[in-house]
Design an enzyme around this catalytic site. Structure first.
Site, PDB file in Angstrom:
ATOM      1  N   ARG A   1     -55.669  21.391 -13.796  1.00 56.80           N
ATOM      2  CA  ARG A   1     -55.120  19.754 -14.462  1.00 56.80           C
ATOM      3  C   ARG A   1     -54.447  19.601 -15.369  1.00 56.80           C
ATOM      4  O   ARG A   1     -53.440  18.861 -15.228  1.00 56.80           O
ATOM      5  CB  ARG A   1     -55.961  19.436 -13.830  1.00 56.80           C
ATOM      6  CG  ARG A   1     -56.249  17.702 -13.651  1.00 56.80           C
ATOM      7  CD  ARG A   1     -54.376  17.253 -13.128  1.00 56.80           C
ATOM      8  NE  ARG A   1     -54.546  17.922 -11.800  1.00 56.80           N
ATOM      9  CZ  ARG A   1     -53.748  17.670 -11.175  1.00 56.80           C
ATOM     10  NH1 ARG A   1     -52.489  17.672 -12.278  1.00 56.80           N
ATOM     11  NH2 ARG A   1     -53.011  18.286  -9.826  1.00 56.80           N
TER      12      ARG A   1
ATOM     13  N   LYS B   1     -39.712   5.127 -26.850  1.00 57.36           N
ATOM     14  CA  LYS B   1     -40.439   4.416 -25.883  1.00 57.36           C
ATOM     15  C   LYS B   1     -41.261   5.695 -25.467  1.00 57.36           C
ATOM     16  O   LYS B   1     -40.836   5.971 -23.684  1.00 57.36           O
ATOM     17  CB  LYS B   1     -39.823   3.476 -24.937  1.00 57.36           C
ATOM     18  CG  LYS B   1     -39.666   2.233 -25.943  1.00 57.36           C
ATOM     19  CD  LYS B   1     -38.572   1.427 -25.037  1.00 57.36           C
ATOM     20  CE  LYS B   1     -38.232   0.009 -26.088  1.00 57.36           C
ATOM     21  NZ  LYS B   1     -37.205  -1.043 -25.287  1.00 57.36           N
TER      22      LYS B   1
ATOM     23  N   LYS C   1     -32.835  -3.424 -36.787  1.00 59.48           N
ATOM     24  CA  LYS C   1     -33.239  -4.196 -35.756  1.00 59.48           C
ATOM     25  C   LYS C   1     -33.888  -5.742 -36.531  1.00 59.48           C
ATOM     26  O   LYS C   1     -33.473  -6.117 -37.706  1.00 59.48           O
ATOM     27  CB  LYS C   1     -33.931  -4.061 -35.181  1.00 59.48           C
ATOM     28  CG  LYS C   1     -34.187  -2.333 -34.821  1.00 59.48           C
ATOM     29  CD  LYS C   1     -35.248  -1.551 -34.066  1.00 59.48           C
ATOM     30  CE  LYS C   1     -35.322  -2.314 -31.948  1.00 59.48           C
ATOM     31  NZ  LYS C   1     -35.989  -1.959 -31.111  1.00 59.48           N
TER      32      LYS C   1
ATOM     33  N   GLU D   1     -28.636  -2.208 -35.395  1.00 60.08           N
ATOM     34  CA  GLU D   1     -28.648  -2.936 -34.264  1.00 60.08           C
ATOM     35  C   GLU D   1     -28.089  -4.300 -34.039  1.00 60.08           C
ATOM     36  O   GLU D   1     -28.063  -5.512 -34.738  1.00 60.08           O
ATOM     37  CB  GLU D   1     -30.329  -3.174 -33.468  1.00 60.08           C
ATOM     38  CG  GLU D   1     -30.162  -3.935 -31.699  1.00 60.08           C
ATOM     39  CD  GLU D   1     -31.440  -3.925 -31.110  1.00 60.08           C
ATOM     40  OE1 GLU D   1     -32.618  -3.469 -30.346  1.00 60.08           O
ATOM     41  OE2 GLU D   1     -32.317  -5.411 -31.925  1.00 60.08           O
TER      42      GLU D   1
ATOM     43  N   ASP E   1     -27.158  -4.446 -28.564  1.00 60.16           N
ATOM     44  CA  ASP E   1     -28.116  -4.786 -27.738  1.00 60.16           C
ATOM     45  C   ASP E   1     -27.512  -5.707 -26.780  1.00 60.16           C
ATOM     46  O   ASP E   1     -27.160  -6.532 -26.418  1.00 60.16           O
ATOM     47  CB  ASP E   1     -29.550  -5.494 -28.200  1.00 60.16           C
ATOM     48  CG  ASP E   1     -30.399  -5.383 -27.819  1.00 60.16           C
ATOM     49  OD1 ASP E   1     -29.997  -4.711 -26.762  1.00 60.16           O
ATOM     50  OD2 ASP E   1     -30.913  -6.477 -28.253  1.00 60.16           O
TER      51      ASP E   1
END
Length: 298
Positions: free
Chosen positions: A120, A155, A187, A216, A237
């Protein structure tokens, strides 16, 4: 390139597998996972030998060979097995290889208890990383014929950052920054806290002149500010295709342009027409459907 990346990941792979085995076998703290902690495998007579094959039930791009090998290496080590006693793994595919459904990926030969204990954990890594590589390859195919490169993001599934970044390479994609340490990505909140784009970029270049500085932006006005500040890469963006065309014209090669935000596979080609350098997508590593694999004893 893939082999070089694997060498860098080797220590990380070893730690990740050790953690996964501890999770499955109930080891805690500094305790090392022991194959003998698999109470179901202990139903099988000691030293019973077996041969098993693993197949894929769907088309995929293979990724995760080294992770599978490490699972059985550590399980063998937990029982102090010698080289002659160790699980034998025969691979019929390579990382990055496209295979058809029902293909045999590898064969295992060794102690039946070990094969079942490691099944597994080994397949979890192989199916997840192959899923990332397979999805990436589908995105890359949509970009064929253009100069636009596909980037991943941060992410990723917790604990699998380096593994999934490697899987993206296997699928034909390109790695964005690995983490918060190897490149700047300034950002909205950074800009607000720093007092503006120019201040943020200037401080970044002063603090780490050797690092890539990406900003960004959410408007053409912010694009102009980032260009004036000397950003190396500018992330557009949630720009519309029309706005992206304007951004490409305004930039004129003064910085690399990256498009981000809801980059689904259906709309990729629409965004490449304007001539952006990169498209990034978090979906590659967070919207992953594991490949359906199956292990059977002969």
């Amino acid at each position: 390139m893939l082999n070089a990346q694997l060498e860098k990941l080797q220590q990380d792979i070893s730690k990740t597998i050790a953690w996964a085995l501890c999770e499955d076998l109930g080891a805690v703290g500094d305790e090392t996972a022991q194959a003998s902690q698999d109470i179901t495998a202990m139903l099988i007579p000691e030293n019973e030998q077996a041969v098993a094959t693993v197949i894929t039930r769907e088309d995929c791009i293979v990724c995760g060979i080294t992770w599978v090998n490490e699972v059985f290496k550590q399980l063998d080590a937990s029982l102090n097995r010698t080289t002659e006693q160790a699980t034998k793994i025969t691979w019929f595919v390579n990382d990055g290889e496209a295979v058809a459904a029902n293909s045999t990926l590898f064969e295992l030969e060794g102690d039946a208890r070990i094969l079942l204990t490691g099944e597994r954990v080994a397949l979890n890594f192989l199916q997840t990383l192959s899923g990332t590589a397979t999805l990436t390859s589908k995105y890359v195919k949509e970009l064929s014929g253009s100069n636009t490169k596909l980037l991943d993001t941060r992410k990723t599934l917790p604990g699998l950052r380096s593994a999934q970044k490697y899987a993206v390479l296997c699928g034909g994609g390109v790695n964005h920054r690995i983490g918060l340490f190897d490149a700047f990505l300034i950002k909205e909140n950074h800009i607000a806290a720093c007092g503006g784009i120019s201040q943020a970029v200037a401080t970044a270049k002063s603090n780490h002149s050797d690092k890539t500085v990406e900003v960004e932006v959410e408007s053409l006005d912010e694009l102009e500010q980032a260009l004036s500040a000397g950003a190396d890469i500018i992330m557009l963006d949630n720009f519309s295709p029309a706005m992206i065309e304007q951004a490409v014209t305004a930039t004129r090669g003064k910085a690399k342009l990256e498009v981000s935000g809801n980059m689904t596979i259906e709309i990729l080609q629409e965004y490449t027409k304007a001539g952006v350098d990169y498209i990034s997508s978090g979906a590659l590593t967070k919207h992953v459907n594991a490949i359906d694999l199956s292990m059977r004893f002969k």
